[in-house]
Design an enzyme around this catalytic site. Structure first.
Site, mmCIF file in Angstrom:
data_model
loop_
_atom_site.group_PDB
_atom_site.id
_atom_site.type_symbol
_atom_site.label_atom_id
_atom_site.label_comp_id
_atom_site.label_asym_id
_atom_site.label_seq_id
_atom_site.Cartn_x
_atom_site.Cartn_y
_atom_site.Cartn_z
ATOM 1 N NE ARG A 269 -3.970 -2.101 2.237
ATOM 2 C CZ ARG A 269 -3.915 -3.331 2.693
ATOM 3 N NH1 ARG A 269 -2.818 -3.755 3.305
ATOM 4 N NH2 ARG A 269 -4.931 -4.157 2.559
ATOM 5 N NE ARG B 63 -9.907 -8.201 4.153
ATOM 6 C CZ ARG B 63 -9.410 -7.155 3.513
ATOM 7 N NH1 ARG B 63 -8.458 -6.424 4.081
ATOM 8 N NH2 ARG B 63 -9.839 -6.837 2.300
ATOM 9 C CG HIS C 224 -5.242 -0.397 5.732
ATOM 10 N ND1 HIS C 224 -5.827 -1.603 5.984
ATOM 11 C CD2 HIS C 224 -5.443 -0.147 4.419
ATOM 12 C CE1 HIS C 224 -6.378 -2.066 4.877
ATOM 13 N NE2 HIS C 224 -6.156 -1.202 3.911
ATOM 14 C CG ASP D 291 -6.867 -4.260 7.896
ATOM 15 O OD1 ASP D 291 -5.864 -4.748 7.367
ATOM 16 O OD2 ASP D 291 -7.383 -3.197 7.509
#
Length: 350
Positions: free
Chosen positions: A122, A185, A209, A182
């Site tokens: 990212r 998940r 993140h 996240d």
């Protein structure tokens, strides 16, 4: 016997909330409320349209504005949604390449950016998205000076910092989607293994993140039962390596989706709609989102970094940050994430 309507009547002081939450520095009061709710989504790619579709089906807005640099795709997406009007709650849908269409928004959601490539971190996306934000954020702030700004584009923590600097908004009105997904998940993996509903699992991923996100094992509970202390009580052994492998599985799950279908969309759509609901309906729910983290959990006051922390969200944006217990190791991981992001931000020249 007199019926008690609040705990304050039983002698519990109003200041007790200070034991659970801390206010954000430099916060501003919420903007005045109005009858209609308007949400603007910037970027009509896979993520932007998944968010728009979820917002519509969950009846979160009276007006939805879409903005993108590609006029043909933009009009096509608008028409496609409008043609479903008979099957959706009544929402006015507008679209334009001109940011004036976003005027008087309550919430502006930025999803525009280069698509993440399989194997690309990212943080590698930063340079490709930085110049784009210079074109997006100032007009949003100009047309909707009282709006909340929700950044979804990756790398979300640094881009949320950039949005804060470019907008001139107080920090409580600048939020990154952060580790909200996240954490979902994380909860799914735990719930699936324990065969319980994911809504009964309380578990947070915090920090960056991305690859250095921190799993707060010390605060995980299932049905109100603390997980690690319960394992110890029943003399069920576990190893730190196992916990770390689960954390990595959470982090890598997004990369697996990208590898299999080319992008992520539906889960982030539901995640962002979930945040929009908490914000605009003033629900005061706790979400791990990217916020100005200086002064929290040992992060120095001179480090203006945005990291995900469990925060209470409402119409004013970030209302406060939860005082979740962190172990020394978890705190150290969080500070390392802050140091990493701070070094990157120092190179931006903003």
């Amino acid at each position: 016997m007199k019926k008690v309507s609040s705990l304050s009547e039983l002698g519990l002081g109003e200041d007790v909330s200070r034991a659970f939450f801390r206010p954000l520095q430099q916060a501003a009061p919420p903007s005045p409320t109005k009858r209609n709710t308007k949400i603007s989504v910037i970027g009509v790619g896979n993520v932007g349209m998944a968010i728009a579709q979820t917002i519509l089906t969950q009846d979160l807005a009276d007006e939805l504005a879409l903005v993108d640099a590609k006029p043909d795709k933009l009009r096509g997406e608008m028409l496609d949604l409008q043609h479903a009007a008979a099957f959706l709650p009544r929402t006015k849908i507008r679209a334009s390449t001109d940011y004036a269409v976003t005027s008087a928004s309550d919430l502006c959601i930025i999803t525009a950016g280069a698509r993440q490539i399989a194997g690309e971190s990212r943080l590698d996306l930063l340079q490709r998205n930085l110049s784009l934000f210079r074109e997006i954020v100032p007009p949003l702030a100009r047309y909707s000076p009282d709006a909340l700004l929700l950044v979804v584009s990756n790398p979300v923590d640094v881009l949320t910092y950039i949005a804060w600097k470019l907008s001139g908004f107080p920090p409580n009105r600048i939020i990154g989607s952060g580790t909200n997904l996240d954490s979902s998940r994380f909860r799914f993996l735990l719930a699936d293994h324990l065969e319980v509903n994911a809504q009964d699992v309380q578990a947070y991923m915090v920090g960056e993140h991305g690859d250095s996100s921190v799993a707060l094992w010390s605060s995980i509970s299932v049905g109100g039962v603390p997980v690690l202390s319960s394992l110890e009580k029943h003399q069920i052994g576990y190893e730190e390596e196992v916990l770390e492998s689960i954390r990595k599985a959470v982090v890598e799950s997004a990369y697996e989706v990208i590898r299999l279908k080319g992008y992520t969309s539906w889960a982030i759509g539901y995640s962002v709609a979930n945040l929009a609901r908490s914000l605009l309906r003033d629900q005061h729910r706790i979400h791990p989102v990217s916020l100005l983290a200086k002064g929290f959990y040992g992060i120095p006051d001179d480090r203006e970094v945005f990291l995900s922390l469990p925060a209470r969200l409402g119409r004013g944006g970030v209302l406060s940050v939860a005082n979740v217990h962190l172990t020394d190791e978890e705190s150290a991981h969080l500070r390392r994430s802050a140091d990493t992001l701070w070094k990157i931000q120092q190179q931006l020249g903003i």
